[in-house]
Write an enzyme that holds these catalytic residues in place. Sequence first.
Site, PDB file in Angstrom:
ATOM      1  NE  ARG A  98      -3.698  -2.173  -0.584  1.00 11.73           N
ATOM      2  CZ  ARG A  98      -4.099  -2.993  -1.242  1.00 11.73           C
ATOM      3  NH1 ARG A  98      -3.507  -3.007  -2.406  1.00 11.73           N
ATOM      4  NH2 ARG A  98      -5.161  -3.663  -1.362  1.00 11.73           N
ATOM      5  CG  ASP A 127      -5.712  -2.122   2.171  1.00 14.39           C
ATOM      6  OD1 ASP A 127      -4.708  -2.361   2.705  1.00 14.39           O
ATOM      7  OD2 ASP A 127      -6.169  -2.902   1.329  1.00 14.39           O
ATOM      8  CB  SER A 179     -12.548  -9.659  -0.408  1.00 17.65           C
ATOM      9  OG  SER A 179     -11.907  -8.421  -0.481  1.00 17.65           O
TER      10      SER A 179
END
Length: 419
Positions: A98, A127, A179
Amino acid sequence: MVKTNVKKVVLAYSGGLDTSIIVPWLKENYGCEVVCFTADVGQGEELSGLEAKALASGASQFVLHDLKEEFAQDYLFRMLRSGAIYERKYLLGTSIARPLIAKHMVDVAHQVGADAVAHGATGKGNDQVRFELTIMALDPRLKVVAPWREWNIRSREDAIAYAQNHNIPVKASLKSIFSRDGNLWHLSHEGGPLEDPWQEPQDEMYQLSVSPVDAPEKPEEIGLSFQSGTPFALNGKKLSPATLVNELNRLGGRNGIGRVDLVENRLVGMKSRGVYETPGGTILLAAHRELEALTLDKETLHYKDLVALKYSELVYNGMWFSPLREALDSFVDSTQGPVTGDVRLKLYKGNILIAGRRSPFSLYREDFATFGQEDVYDQSDAEGFIHLYGLPLKVRALNGLPVSGLDMPQPDYTRFKRD
């Protein structure tokens, strides 16, 4: 009502369900121009057709940065050298990607003249913090739009319905509702049946690794070479950082290496269940640890384990661009000079067996360790060491005190009366 405080936004675009519907949503709700930015951090085939899909969804521009080598060299290998693992299991595959993606989002925003950035992270996840802390550290002037904290879409089912209403094709369905987040380091699986921690993951869910039960019956031996804590060669062949990780993913995956099922503590305060596949990273971490055990002195090795715990928290919590992470890296770098050499490993049905390790800076001395020689180690010296090392225990016993606990004898306070 259309908001007017954003003119041009750079969206972190993966082409998945969430970011696919964000493009039209941003245009509808902000009336802004949308530039889709995709970071290639090793997703592979997921990148195919993204530009056409982004433009068809309403984006004015699509930008792709190939970050695989930067990701491996400057992020993955740096984290590897620190020894960071979050909550005993998680090798931080999503977490470490990230800050790199957000860094390049900021760069693209500067290049295209955007006044805002947007991401598809949910308001329940980690996130959102990782993206926004990076943006805050690198350019706090940029506005941040987080649709999941604004819109009335509350589930993946709602998101799928929105995509269908806007004629946006997505892979997710109500029957296969995991996911996933994949990159060079790992593939994560969350949601769907995994939300019940009692339910065992089904084999068909895994994509990078075979089941250990189905792995080859014969161990596969490999060799890894390190220079100052950084891996650079596999079986004697020098490889680029990204190529090395990719090859280890292949070797580890076919031997059932790197599966982790974890109930973890999210930064935002709740527990979540994730299943991770990290074949190459698991192999690299095992090899690096063996080489450190051979080359680092006891006090440095033990203290470095404490640093690794804090390092993992910083990475998980999105604090990559922080003074403390940089300071910890200075410590880690100072320890890695002698972590040079080779490690042989055998991969077998989900296990990593250490076959050998060697280093020109090894602190292991056979003449010291052997039980058959007396020339360099006088065993009688141990007696004095034991007397001194155990002195506190001896004094406690002489005073008639228990080893531990609250069961202490009542003191004789008359001994402490003043004259």
